[in-house]
Design an enzyme around this catalytic site. Structure first.
Site, PDB file in Angstrom:
ATOM      1  N   LYS A  18       0.837  -1.194   0.000  1.00 10.28           N
ATOM      2  CA  LYS A  18       0.000   0.000   0.000  1.00 10.28           C
ATOM      3  C   LYS A  18       0.877   1.252   0.000  1.00 10.28           C
ATOM      4  O   LYS A  18       0.804   2.126   0.860  1.00 10.28           O
ATOM      5  CB  LYS A  18      -0.951  -0.004   1.200  1.00 10.28           C
ATOM      6  CG  LYS A  18      -1.938  -1.159   1.203  1.00 10.28           C
ATOM      7  CD  LYS A  18      -2.675  -1.290  -0.125  1.00 10.28           C
ATOM      8  CE  LYS A  18      -3.645  -0.169  -0.395  1.00 10.28           C
ATOM      9  NZ  LYS A  18      -4.321  -0.322  -1.720  1.00 10.28           N
ATOM     10  N   GLU A  48      -9.761   5.231  -6.674  1.00 10.26           N
ATOM     11  CA  GLU A  48      -9.120   5.969  -7.760  1.00 10.26           C
ATOM     12  C   GLU A  48     -10.103   6.868  -8.504  1.00 10.26           C
ATOM     13  O   GLU A  48      -9.813   8.034  -8.800  1.00 10.26           O
ATOM     14  CB  GLU A  48      -8.487   4.989  -8.756  1.00 10.26           C
ATOM     15  CG  GLU A  48      -7.277   4.248  -8.234  1.00 10.26           C
ATOM     16  CD  GLU A  48      -6.869   3.098  -9.134  1.00 10.26           C
ATOM     17  OE1 GLU A  48      -5.808   2.502  -8.882  1.00 10.26           O
ATOM     18  OE2 GLU A  48      -7.608   2.773 -10.084  1.00 10.26           O
ATOM     19  N   ASP A  69     -10.104  -0.534  -4.760  1.00 10.17           N
ATOM     20  CA  ASP A  69      -9.018   0.219  -5.399  1.00 10.17           C
ATOM     21  C   ASP A  69      -9.546   1.074  -6.548  1.00 10.17           C
ATOM     22  O   ASP A  69      -9.264   2.273  -6.635  1.00 10.17           O
ATOM     23  CB  ASP A  69      -7.946  -0.753  -5.908  1.00 10.17           C
ATOM     24  CG  ASP A  69      -6.738  -0.029  -6.482  1.00 10.17           C
ATOM     25  OD1 ASP A  69      -5.913   0.438  -5.684  1.00 10.17           O
ATOM     26  OD2 ASP A  69      -6.630   0.070  -7.712  1.00 10.17           O
TER      27      ASP A  69
END
Length: 331
Positions: free
Chosen positions: A131, A195, A191
């Protein structure tokens, strides 16, 4: 709550006697490869012959070869090239060497979860996802620390897939900080959502909207840039180090009152409704199909057109001029 694993929970000996083939010597490939090498694990690198990545890997002391040769020699094949390239490289160069007993690895689950890559059933399929960016994965490791990682198991043909994932995470320094267990589905969907709606898409759109609002109201673009873009780093750094409440303790009471009273009116229920729609597109696979089609059939034409359009935005012109005045940014 996710289960967290540390050094004591991982056995690096599981990687001894194995060859790890890292496909791609970019941001993550370079960092993970060097950390594993320093952990006394055998690593080979797959790159395009003659490319900058090939040269960098050789200069770093690695044995470098084509993806096909690396897949043939490797016991664990870790694919660390961009999402849009993985399926083609796997099909053309890696698939035929995925034999029983091998492990196929990723640091992002896009191509497995959305079935662009379909491994044979007799191999392990795992994920170890730091991460943090590659330079941080390397820097913290050298300093004796590490970046937190996620692990996930999609296929456990050997019966030791999770243990191998933990060993790999230890080899790159992840277990020094903490390793969180997740699934390919959860990693990919959260994820992509982050984003699109907050970290990249949401943030850049918010910055541009704020800049445009001030300029259209007659304020100087320099002032608009400072207030809506430049100073964002100050706030993000505070949140990164101290959380939302820690950030609020560091700003003025005026700023905090504006945060609490006006912020929810900007990022309101309508925005959250749009976020839910974006999440459903991700969960259904609609976004993945669109992105795969954009690269496979459209050759990235729409993507490149969108890039060019944003390059011409007024905030980019004024931002470039102002950053030239900030000598510390060049150090």
């Amino acid at each position: 709550m996710a289960k967290v694993y540390y050094d004591k929970d991982a056995d690096l000996e599981l990687l001894k006697g194995k060859t790890i083939a890292i496909v791609g010597f970019g941001n993550q490939g370079g960092a993970q490869g060097q950390n594993l090498k320093d952990s006394d694990v055998k690593v080979i690198i797959a790159e395009v012959e003659g490319s900058l990545g090939w040269q960098k890997a050789q200069a770093a002391g690695f044995e470098v070869m084509t993806a096909a040769d690396a897949a043939k020699k490797g016991d664990i094949i870790q694919i660390l090239i961009p999402d849009e390239l993985q399926a083609r490289i796997y099909k053309d160069h890696i698939r035929k060497y995925m034999k029983k007993g091998k492990t196929l690895m990723f640091s992002h689950g896009f191509n497995i979860h959305f079935k662009a890559i379909k491994p044979p059933k007799d191999v392990d399929v795992i994920m170890v996802a730091p991460k943090g960016p590659g330079h941080m994965v390397r820097q913290t490791f050298v300093e004796g620390a590490g970046v937190p990682c996620l692990i996930a198991v999609q296929q456990n043909a050997s019966g030791q897939a999770k243990e191998i994932a933990l060993a790999y995470a230890k080899g790159i320094g992840g277990t020094r900080a903490g390793v969180f267990e997740t699934t390919f589905k959860e990693e990919v969907e959260t994820d992509l959502f982050g984003e699109q709606t907050v970290l990249c898409g949401g943030c850049t759109s918010l910055v541009k909207a704020g800049f445009e609002t001030l300029v259209e109201a007659g304020y100087q673009p320099e002032m608009a840039y400072f207030e809506c873009c430049h100073e964002l780093k100050l706030i993000v750094d505070l949140i990164y180090k101290h959380g939302l409440q820690g950030m609020r303790k560091a700003i003025s009471n005026t700023a905090e009152y504006g945060d609490l009273t006006v912020g929810p009116k900007i990022i309101d229920a309508k925005v959250k409704k749009s976020m839910k729609k974006a999440l459903k597109r991700i969960q259904s696979g609609a976004f993945a199909r669109e992105w795969i089609k954009e690269n496979a059939k459209n050759e990235g034409k729409t993507f490149n057109a969108l890039r060019e359009k944003d390059r011409d935005h007024a905030i980019e012109k004024i931002g470039a001029e102002l950053r030239e005045m900030m000598g510390w940014l060049k150090k």
